[in-house]
Each structure stands twice: as structure tokens, then as C-alpha cells.
Design a protein around this motif. Sequence first.
Motif, PDB file in Angstrom:
ATOM      1  N   GLY A 217      -6.444 -26.966 -43.170  1.00 18.62           N
ATOM      2  CA  GLY A 217      -6.630 -27.089 -44.604  1.00 18.62           C
ATOM      3  C   GLY A 217      -6.452 -25.821 -45.402  1.00 18.62           C
ATOM      4  N   ALA A 218      -5.795 -24.812 -44.814  1.00 21.06           N
ATOM      5  CA  ALA A 218      -5.637 -23.542 -45.523  1.00 21.06           C
ATOM      6  C   ALA A 218      -4.367 -23.507 -46.369  1.00 21.06           C
ATOM      7  N   GLY A 219      -3.590 -24.591 -46.351  1.00 19.44           N
ATOM      8  CA  GLY A 219      -2.350 -24.593 -47.112  1.00 19.44           C
ATOM      9  C   GLY A 219      -1.345 -23.603 -46.563  1.00 19.44           C
ATOM     10  N   VAL A 220      -1.301 -23.480 -45.232  1.00 17.15           N
ATOM     11  CA  VAL A 220      -0.451 -22.504 -44.569  1.00 17.15           C
ATOM     12  C   VAL A 220       0.685 -23.201 -43.853  1.00 17.15           C
ATOM     13  N   THR A 221       1.891 -22.662 -44.003  1.00 22.13           N
ATOM     14  CA  THR A 221       3.033 -23.130 -43.230  1.00 22.13           C
ATOM     15  C   THR A 221       3.537 -21.959 -42.398  1.00 22.13           C
ATOM     16  N   THR A 222       4.097 -22.247 -41.236  1.00 24.85           N
ATOM     17  CA  THR A 222       4.479 -21.158 -40.333  1.00 24.85           C
ATOM     18  C   THR A 222       5.980 -21.023 -40.122  1.00 24.85           C
ATOM     19  N   THR A 223       6.774 -21.958 -40.603  1.00 25.63           N
ATOM     20  CA  THR A 223       8.221 -21.805 -40.466  1.00 25.63           C
ATOM     21  C   THR A 223       8.907 -21.611 -41.814  1.00 25.63           C
ATOM     22  N   PHE A 224       8.149 -21.684 -42.893  1.00 21.56           N
ATOM     23  CA  PHE A 224       8.643 -21.316 -44.225  1.00 21.56           C
ATOM     24  C   PHE A 224       7.400 -20.951 -45.035  1.00 21.56           C
ATOM     25  N   VAL A 225       7.517 -19.965 -45.890  1.00 19.45           N
ATOM     26  CA  VAL A 225       6.300 -19.459 -46.525  1.00 19.45           C
ATOM     27  C   VAL A 225       6.261 -19.682 -48.036  1.00 19.45           C
ATOM     28  N   THR A 226       7.251 -20.358 -48.588  1.00 18.01           N
ATOM     29  CA  THR A 226       7.211 -20.622 -50.027  1.00 18.01           C
ATOM     30  C   THR A 226       5.979 -21.440 -50.392  1.00 18.01           C
ATOM     31  N   GLY A 227       5.680 -22.466 -49.581  1.00 21.49           N
ATOM     32  CA  GLY A 227       4.496 -23.277 -49.836  1.00 21.49           C
ATOM     33  C   GLY A 227       3.215 -22.464 -49.715  1.00 21.49           C
ATOM     34  N   THR A 228       3.182 -21.561 -48.726  1.00 19.14           N
ATOM     35  CA  THR A 228       2.014 -20.702 -48.549  1.00 19.14           C
ATOM     36  C   THR A 228       1.838 -19.781 -49.746  1.00 19.14           C
ATOM     37  N   LEU A 229       2.925 -19.183 -50.214  1.00 17.08           N
ATOM     38  CA  LEU A 229       2.859 -18.303 -51.379  1.00 17.08           C
ATOM     39  C   LEU A 229       2.422 -19.074 -52.625  1.00 17.08           C
ATOM     40  N   THR A 230       2.919 -20.310 -52.741  1.00 17.03           N
ATOM     41  CA  THR A 230       2.536 -21.143 -53.882  1.00 17.03           C
ATOM     42  C   THR A 230       1.037 -21.432 -53.863  1.00 17.03           C
ATOM     43  N   SER A 231       0.508 -21.798 -52.703  1.00 18.46           N
ATOM     44  CA  SER A 231      -0.932 -22.058 -52.575  1.00 18.46           C
ATOM     45  C   SER A 231      -1.735 -20.807 -52.909  1.00 18.46           C
ATOM     46  N   LEU A 232      -1.253 -19.670 -52.443  1.00 18.29           N
ATOM     47  CA  LEU A 232      -1.947 -18.410 -52.693  1.00 18.29           C
ATOM     48  C   LEU A 232      -1.994 -18.108 -54.190  1.00 18.29           C
ATOM     49  N   ALA A 233      -0.847 -18.236 -54.860  1.00 24.27           N
ATOM     50  CA  ALA A 233      -0.777 -17.917 -56.289  1.00 24.27           C
ATOM     51  C   ALA A 233      -1.560 -18.926 -57.133  1.00 24.27           C
ATOM     52  N   GLN A 234      -1.464 -20.209 -56.784  1.00 25.34           N
ATOM     53  CA  GLN A 234      -2.187 -21.220 -57.552  1.00 25.34           C
ATOM     54  C   GLN A 234      -3.693 -21.043 -57.430  1.00 25.34           C
ATOM     55  N   ASP A 235      -4.175 -20.788 -56.218  1.00 24.54           N
ATOM     56  CA  ASP A 235      -5.611 -20.582 -56.043  1.00 24.54           C
ATOM     57  C   ASP A 235      -6.074 -19.329 -56.776  1.00 24.54           C
ATOM     58  N   ALA A 236      -5.233 -18.291 -56.774  1.00 23.89           N
ATOM     59  CA  ALA A 236      -5.586 -17.078 -57.511  1.00 23.89           C
ATOM     60  C   ALA A 236      -5.710 -17.381 -58.999  1.00 23.89           C
ATOM     61  N   ALA A 237      -4.791 -18.217 -59.518  1.00 24.14           N
ATOM     62  CA  ALA A 237      -4.848 -18.602 -60.930  1.00 24.14           C
ATOM     63  C   ALA A 237      -6.104 -19.406 -61.232  1.00 24.14           C
ATOM     64  N   ASP A 238      -6.573 -20.156 -60.234  1.00 24.85           N
ATOM     65  CA  ASP A 238      -7.780 -20.967 -60.409  1.00 24.85           C
ATOM     66  C   ASP A 238      -9.057 -20.186 -60.115  1.00 24.85           C
ATOM     67  N   GLY A 239      -8.896 -18.895 -59.774  1.00 26.74           N
ATOM     68  CA  GLY A 239     -10.060 -18.059 -59.502  1.00 26.74           C
ATOM     69  C   GLY A 239     -10.625 -18.199 -58.116  1.00 26.74           C
ATOM     70  N   SER A 240      -9.837 -18.723 -57.172  1.00 28.06           N
ATOM     71  CA  SER A 240     -10.318 -18.921 -55.802  1.00 28.06           C
ATOM     72  C   SER A 240      -9.585 -17.983 -54.846  1.00 28.06           C
ATOM     73  N   THR A 241     -10.343 -17.388 -53.929  1.00 23.78           N
ATOM     74  CA  THR A 241      -9.742 -16.539 -52.896  1.00 23.78           C
ATOM     75  C   THR A 241      -9.882 -17.177 -51.515  1.00 23.78           C
ATOM     76  N   ARG A 242     -10.288 -18.440 -51.482  1.00 27.26           N
ATOM     77  CA  ARG A 242     -10.467 -19.139 -50.201  1.00 27.26           C
ATOM     78  C   ARG A 242      -9.134 -19.223 -49.472  1.00 27.26           C
ATOM     79  N   HIS A 243      -9.131 -18.887 -48.219  1.00 27.36           N
ATOM     80  CA  HIS A 243      -7.954 -18.904 -47.353  1.00 27.36           C
ATOM     81  C   HIS A 243      -6.931 -17.830 -47.725  1.00 27.36           C
TER      82      HIS A 243
END
Length: 226
Positions: free
Chosen positions: A148-174
Motif C-alpha cells: 500500500g505504499a504506492g510503489v512500483t519497481t519497474t517504472f517510477v512515474t507512478g511512484t513519483l506521482t504518489s510522492l508529489a501528490q501526498d506532499a501536496a496533501d501534507g502527508s509524508t507517509r511512505h
Amino acid sequence: MRATSPAAPTPTRLSVVAVLLSFATGAGDAFAFVQLGSVFTANMTGSLILSGLTSRPGYGALVSGAATALGAFLIAVYLASKAAPKHPAARWSQIRAVLLAVVALDLVVLILRSVHSTPGTTLRLLMLAASAAAMGAQTAAAKRSAHGAGVTTTFVTGTLTSLAQDAADGSTRHAGVRVAVVVTLVLGALAASGAMEIDARLGPAVAAVGAAAAILALPRAGSPAP
């Protein structure tokens, strides 16, 4: 006396698995792009985009390579997903078996690369198919072991998107594992690049080491799967 059920694997342990698989991806993709005709075997989006660049030299070889990689990747995802089904939840032994197949495929690529110093079309396509199959099976195994960490291991665009969206929402989880996955993808590519400076055949060996380390990091058999 009621038997105690096995403890669920910790998020930290599953994060380590994801990071190691990302390292393997970076190594596998770097080898494929440098040694197998500028085609990715994990990043299918990249290969599809390259297939649209008709002005590139050797465009026919590029398209045949990308098509081979795409087909092998999809078949491997399907077969690996059947081998480690989601319903009922996959046992860790099944995920481990899939990753063992990934290591075996990486070693097949290494062996094929050792056949000839300048591989011809048929040998190149065989290596592309084996490398893409390894990446496809790895993708399926990573999804089955996700937590449930929103992590992909063979492409990272989705991971970067999850990271940026959570940052925009004020969350640093995962955030930690997401950053680690992106960084280790690059480190895997750097490691394979350095290894290929020593010997062109060593790229898939680096990928195999990453996948083998992920197998060792997997939760023990009997632990509940996510």
C-alpha cells in the motif's frame, strides 16, 4: 491450545524487497538499452515512445526489439500472476518461486550474451525476450508483495506521482520507501553500467544479484500475504 497464526510481515521488510527489486530493474534496463539496441525491457512506456521515432537510424530493428520486449513482458506478467494468484492471497513461497524464475531468466540473458561478442538479430531478440520476461515476472511479484505504499519497481512515474501528490496533501507517509525506490533504480543502472565497463556481459548479472537479494528479504513461508 489454539495455534498462533504467523505474524504479518512488517512494512519495513516489504519496503526492502521493493527497493532491491528496483535496483534489479535499473540494472536490467541499463543493460538492455546499452547492449540490446536501445530498447527498454522494464520501462514499456519508454520503448513504445521510442517506437514512434521513425527518423531514428535502424528504426526497423528498434520496432522489432520493442515489440519482442512488450510481448515477452506481458506474457511473463500473466504467467507470474497465475503462479502467484491474488485470490486466494498468494503465499510467500509462490512469490519466491516467481522471483527465482526472474533470477534464472537474468542468468539466461548472461549466458546468451556470452555466446557471441556481437550478437546478431536472432540472438538479440532472444536476449530481449528473456530480459523483458524477467522484468515482467518481477513486476507481477512486486505487485503481489506490495503493502500500500504506492510503489512500483519497474517504472517510477507512478511512484513519483504518489510522492508529489501526498506532499501536496501534507502527508509524508511512505515517502522514505518511495524516494529509496527511485534512488536505487538509478543506482542499479549505475552499477550495471560500471560492471559493463569491465565486461559487457555483466549487466544481467547485476540484475540477478538484486533479485536474489530480494528473495532473501522476503517474509518467511507461512506469513500472511498482503
